[in-house]
Scaffold this motif. Structure first.
Motif, PDB file in Angstrom:
ATOM      1  N   UNK A  45     189.070 151.310 -14.846  1.00 52.83           N
ATOM      2  CA  UNK A  45     187.667 151.020 -15.140  1.00 52.83           C
ATOM      3  C   UNK A  45     186.990 152.293 -15.658  1.00 52.83           C
ATOM      4  N   UNK A  46     187.109 152.525 -16.956  1.00 52.71           N
ATOM      5  CA  UNK A  46     186.462 153.672 -17.561  1.00 52.71           C
ATOM      6  C   UNK A  46     187.367 154.867 -17.716  1.00 52.71           C
ATOM      7  N   UNK A  47     186.775 155.977 -18.143  1.00 52.62           N
ATOM      8  CA  UNK A  47     187.528 157.181 -18.497  1.00 52.62           C
ATOM      9  C   UNK A  47     187.440 158.278 -17.455  1.00 52.62           C
ATOM     10  N   UNK A  48     186.449 158.211 -16.557  1.00 50.38           N
ATOM     11  CA  UNK A  48     186.260 159.329 -15.626  1.00 50.38           C
ATOM     12  C   UNK A  48     185.521 158.880 -14.372  1.00 50.38           C
ATOM     13  N   UNK A  49     185.696 159.649 -13.317  1.00 44.38           N
ATOM     14  CA  UNK A  49     184.923 159.543 -12.082  1.00 44.38           C
ATOM     15  C   UNK A  49     184.303 160.907 -11.803  1.00 44.38           C
ATOM     16  N   UNK A  50     183.409 160.944 -10.823  1.00 44.15           N
ATOM     17  CA  UNK A  50     182.752 162.205 -10.485  1.00 44.15           C
ATOM     18  C   UNK A  50     183.040 162.579  -9.036  1.00 44.15           C
ATOM     19  N   UNK A  51     183.469 163.819  -8.846  1.00 42.33           N
ATOM     20  CA  UNK A  51     183.647 164.324  -7.481  1.00 42.33           C
ATOM     21  C   UNK A  51     182.290 164.545  -6.820  1.00 42.33           C
TER      22      UNK A  51
END
Length: 229
Positions: A192-198
């Motif tokens: 689901x998408x290209x990135x996540x955030x820490x």
């Protein structure tokens, strides 16, 4: 020749009270990136996927303004509020010289983009794993382009956001029936998408992130070419 280094974005306050981050000020073409949401109303945040795309692609397309929208409240239970924030972003760009806009909607942002696609300065919509609910009108896409890119492994799981490819395919076919043209692309093994955030704020690039980047770059190049005719 390699792209120029990315410059830090500037913060823009929109008329609705939402905020946006602007890269590549100037130029008469623009890409507006709108984010996903949650069931529970929460203050808007910056999208990890949108941020990654803007950071990577802004230097490649210096003549296109990139505007990332942070909603006042991010929830699909207040979709019209999110649409108003995205529309205010378009209004800001038009007021400062943009003549044509590509809407890039990730997840719930797909519904936001489709919902305001009828605006005259919107040339096309790119849906990235877009949520396009059955009750959402797609009439605003008539005569305009809708391209959808979706991760093949995307799906909703309890506590984990996601949109099934089967769902976005239904929305895409509804748009085609309403008079839109475009393409539907599955990213093999895509999530689901290209990135996540820490929690630290740093971005984590998801598997197949480059495929999301390449498909978005192709849509930007097509938008730029068509708008130059």
């Amino acid at each position: 020749m390699s792209a120029a280094p990315a410059s830090p974005p500037s913060l823009v306050e929109l008329d609705t009270g939402a905020e946006a981050r602007l890269r590549n000020p100037g130029g008469d073409l623009a890409a507006v990136l709108v984010n996903g949401g949650t069931a529970r109303p929460l203050p808007g945040t910056w999208s990890a996927t949108s941020e990654l795309l803007a950071e990577e692609l802004g230097p490649r397309f210096p003549d296109i303004r990139f505007l990332e929208v942070r909603y006042r409240v991010k929830t699909w239970k207040a979709l019209e509020s999110c649409m108003a924030d995205a529309a205010a972003a378009i209004d800001h760009l038009v007021a400062t010289g943009a003549r044509s806009t590509l809407l890039i909607g990730f997840s719930m942002g797909g519904a936001v983009a489709v919902g305001i696609a009828e605006r005259p300065r919107v040339a096309a919509v790119l849906g990235l794993a877009p949520w396009i609910p059955d009750e959402l009108s797609v009439d605003g896409l008539r005569g305009k382009r809708l391209d959808v890119v979706h991760g093949a492994w995307d799906r909703y799981l309890p506590g984990i956001p996601g949109v099934s490819p089967a769902s976005s395919r239904v929305g895409f076919e509804r748009a085609r029936a309403a008079g839109s043209e475009g393409t539907y692309t599955l990213i093999s093994r895509g999530l689901h998408g290209a990135a996540l955030r820490r929690r630290s704020g740093d971005l984590v690039r998801l598997p197949r992130w480059r495929a999301w980047l390449d498909h978005t770059a192709a849509a930007l190049a097509r938008f730029q070419a068509v708008s130059s005719v």
